[in-house]
Design a protein around this motif. Sequence first.
Motif, PDB file in Angstrom:
ATOM      1  N   GLY A  47       8.471  13.198   6.609  1.00  0.00           N
ATOM      2  CA  GLY A  47       7.462  13.512   5.686  1.00  0.00           C
ATOM      3  C   GLY A  47       7.019  12.664   4.497  1.00  0.00           C
ATOM      4  N   LEU A  48       7.723  11.938   3.908  1.00  0.00           N
ATOM      5  CA  LEU A  48       7.601  11.001   3.182  1.00  0.00           C
ATOM      6  C   LEU A  48       6.701   9.795   3.789  1.00  0.00           C
ATOM      7  CD1 LEU A  48      10.715  10.704   0.637  1.00  0.00           C
ATOM      8  CD2 LEU A  48       8.328  11.804   0.337  1.00  0.00           C
ATOM      9  N   THR A  49       7.397   9.333   4.839  1.00  0.00           N
ATOM     10  CA  THR A  49       6.602   8.192   5.527  1.00  0.00           C
ATOM     11  C   THR A  49       5.030   8.647   5.935  1.00  0.00           C
ATOM     12  OG1 THR A  49       8.468   7.384   6.713  1.00  0.00           O
ATOM     13  CG2 THR A  49       6.560   6.707   7.695  1.00  0.00           C
ATOM     14  N   ALA A  50       4.916   9.842   6.426  1.00  0.00           N
ATOM     15  CA  ALA A  50       3.591  10.233   6.847  1.00  0.00           C
ATOM     16  C   ALA A  50       2.705  10.626   5.579  1.00  0.00           C
ATOM     17  CB  ALA A  50       3.889  11.977   7.282  1.00  0.00           C
ATOM     18  N   VAL A  51       3.461  11.180   4.510  1.00  0.00           N
ATOM     19  CA  VAL A  51       2.367  11.202   3.263  1.00  0.00           C
ATOM     20  C   VAL A  51       1.969   9.686   2.980  1.00  0.00           C
ATOM     21  CG1 VAL A  51       2.551  11.683   0.961  1.00  0.00           C
ATOM     22  CG2 VAL A  51       3.534  13.413   2.561  1.00  0.00           C
ATOM     23  N   TYR A  52       3.037   8.695   2.842  1.00  0.00           N
ATOM     24  CA  TYR A  52       2.502   7.337   2.443  1.00  0.00           C
ATOM     25  C   TYR A  52       1.455   6.898   3.471  1.00  0.00           C
ATOM     26  CZ  TYR A  52       3.287   2.424   1.915  1.00  0.00           C
ATOM     27  OH  TYR A  52       2.939   1.137   1.675  1.00  0.00           O
ATOM     28  N   LEU A  53       1.765   7.113   4.509  1.00  0.00           N
ATOM     29  CA  LEU A  53       0.632   6.469   5.582  1.00  0.00           C
ATOM     30  C   LEU A  53      -0.498   7.218   5.427  1.00  0.00           C
ATOM     31  CD1 LEU A  53       2.654   6.364   8.688  1.00  0.00           C
ATOM     32  CD2 LEU A  53       1.922   4.514   7.539  1.00  0.00           C
ATOM     33  N   MET A  54      -0.739   8.256   5.121  1.00  0.00           N
ATOM     34  CA  MET A  54      -1.863   9.044   4.838  1.00  0.00           C
ATOM     35  C   MET A  54      -2.525   8.458   3.619  1.00  0.00           C
ATOM     36  SD  MET A  54      -1.702  13.142   5.768  1.00  0.00           S
ATOM     37  CE  MET A  54      -0.094  13.294   4.763  1.00  0.00           C
ATOM     38  N   ILE A  55      -1.797   8.162   2.563  1.00  0.00           N
ATOM     39  CA  ILE A  55      -2.373   7.845   1.144  1.00  0.00           C
ATOM     40  C   ILE A  55      -2.979   6.313   1.271  1.00  0.00           C
ATOM     41  CG2 ILE A  55      -1.852   6.984  -1.197  1.00  0.00           C
ATOM     42  CD1 ILE A  55       0.004   9.293  -1.246  1.00  0.00           C
ATOM     43  N   THR A  56      -2.183   5.242   2.171  1.00  0.00           N
ATOM     44  CA  THR A  56      -2.455   4.081   2.019  1.00  0.00           C
ATOM     45  C   THR A  56      -3.641   3.703   3.241  1.00  0.00           C
ATOM     46  OG1 THR A  56      -0.802   3.637   3.888  1.00  0.00           O
ATOM     47  CG2 THR A  56      -0.270   3.161   1.346  1.00  0.00           C
ATOM     48  N   SER A  57      -3.689   4.682   4.234  1.00  0.00           N
ATOM     49  CA  SER A  57      -4.568   4.327   5.275  1.00  0.00           C
ATOM     50  C   SER A  57      -6.355   4.477   4.651  1.00  0.00           C
ATOM     51  CB  SER A  57      -4.628   5.368   6.209  1.00  0.00           C
ATOM     52  OG  SER A  57      -4.896   6.800   6.138  1.00  0.00           O
ATOM     53  N   ASN A  58      -6.286   5.377   3.639  1.00  0.00           N
ATOM     54  CA  ASN A  58      -7.634   5.354   3.043  1.00  0.00           C
ATOM     55  C   ASN A  58      -8.024   4.013   2.047  1.00  0.00           C
ATOM     56  OD1 ASN A  58      -7.957   7.941   3.698  1.00  0.00           O
ATOM     57  ND2 ASN A  58      -7.026   8.933   1.823  1.00  0.00           N
ATOM     58  N   ASN A  59      -7.191   3.147   1.889  1.00  0.00           N
ATOM     59  CA  ASN A  59      -7.380   2.031   1.168  1.00  0.00           C
ATOM     60  C   ASN A  59      -7.732   0.770   2.049  1.00  0.00           C
ATOM     61  OD1 ASN A  59      -7.436   3.574  -1.337  1.00  0.00           O
ATOM     62  ND2 ASN A  59      -4.938   2.491  -1.476  1.00  0.00           N
ATOM     63  N   ARG A  60      -7.453   0.956   3.393  1.00  0.00           N
ATOM     64  CA  ARG A  60      -7.429  -0.035   4.428  1.00  0.00           C
ATOM     65  C   ARG A  60      -8.970  -0.029   5.530  1.00  0.00           C
ATOM     66  NH1 ARG A  60      -3.707  -4.157   3.977  1.00  0.00           N
ATOM     67  NH2 ARG A  60      -2.184  -3.661   2.715  1.00  0.00           N
ATOM     68  N   GLN A  61      -9.753  -0.225   4.761  1.00  0.00           N
ATOM     69  CA  GLN A  61     -10.860   0.030   5.701  1.00  0.00           C
ATOM     70  C   GLN A  61     -11.549  -1.251   6.007  1.00  0.00           C
ATOM     71  OE1 GLN A  61     -13.614   2.702   4.192  1.00  0.00           O
ATOM     72  NE2 GLN A  61     -12.084   4.470   4.450  1.00  0.00           N
ATOM     73  N   GLU A  62     -10.565  -2.440   6.325  1.00  0.00           N
ATOM     74  CA  GLU A  62     -11.083  -3.682   6.675  1.00  0.00           C
ATOM     75  C   GLU A  62     -10.989  -4.056   8.090  1.00  0.00           C
ATOM     76  OE1 GLU A  62      -8.535  -6.299   4.503  1.00  0.00           O
ATOM     77  OE2 GLU A  62      -9.145  -5.402   2.571  1.00  0.00           O
ATOM     78  N   TRP A  63     -11.897  -4.779   8.524  1.00  0.00           N
ATOM     79  CA  TRP A  63     -11.876  -5.450  10.002  1.00  0.00           C
ATOM     80  C   TRP A  63     -12.133  -6.834  10.082  1.00  0.00           C
ATOM     81  CZ3 TRP A  63     -15.262  -1.944   7.633  1.00  0.00           C
ATOM     82  CH2 TRP A  63     -16.597  -2.501   7.670  1.00  0.00           C
ATOM     83  N   PRO A  64     -11.957  -7.360  10.857  1.00  0.00           N
ATOM     84  CA  PRO A  64     -12.243  -9.191  10.774  1.00  0.00           C
ATOM     85  C   PRO A  64     -13.751  -9.256  11.348  1.00  0.00           C
ATOM     86  CG  PRO A  64     -10.894  -8.620  12.924  1.00  0.00           C
ATOM     87  CD  PRO A  64     -10.808  -7.159  12.032  1.00  0.00           C
ATOM     88  N   VAL A  65     -14.221 -10.198  10.536  1.00  0.00           N
ATOM     89  CA  VAL A  65     -15.770 -10.378  10.804  1.00  0.00           C
ATOM     90  C   VAL A  65     -15.890 -11.911  11.070  1.00  0.00           C
ATOM     91  CG1 VAL A  65     -16.705  -8.500   9.602  1.00  0.00           C
ATOM     92  CG2 VAL A  65     -16.462 -10.833   8.524  1.00  0.00           C
ATOM     93  N   SER A  66     -16.788 -12.396  11.995  1.00  0.00           N
ATOM     94  CA  SER A  66     -17.019 -13.783  12.049  1.00  0.00           C
ATOM     95  C   SER A  66     -17.611 -14.584  10.796  1.00  0.00           C
ATOM     96  CB  SER A  66     -17.629 -14.474  13.409  1.00  0.00           C
ATOM     97  OG  SER A  66     -19.020 -13.796  13.174  1.00  0.00           O
TER      98      SER A  66
END
Length: 97
Positions: A47-66
């Motif tokens: 449960g704690l891992t799921a909550v952590y992943l939900m919170i941190t996934s909103n901050n990681r909207q990066e993708w590689p660009v050339s």
Amino acid sequence: MSDSKANQKPQQKKIRKPNLNNSNDNDETGVGKVVRSILIWVGIIIGLTAVYLMITSNNRQEWPVSYSEYMNYLNEDRIESGIITKSQLNDFEFHGT
């Protein structure tokens, strides 16, 4: 007869003490308690891992660009802010919004 009654002690009712062991008719063995405890802790960790992943996934909207895409974004003023970090010996990474 009055003498025999005087020698007798008055009868006391036996008071039943509550069982402090909390044992029921379906007592659990020590192994059952350990397994239940482990399952509870596993559930808490998941449960704690799921909550952590939900919170941190909103901050990681990066993708590689050339580099050419980066230059296009820069020329079109689509980059608001950024940080350049050194990732390896001669490689740098740009993190921005």
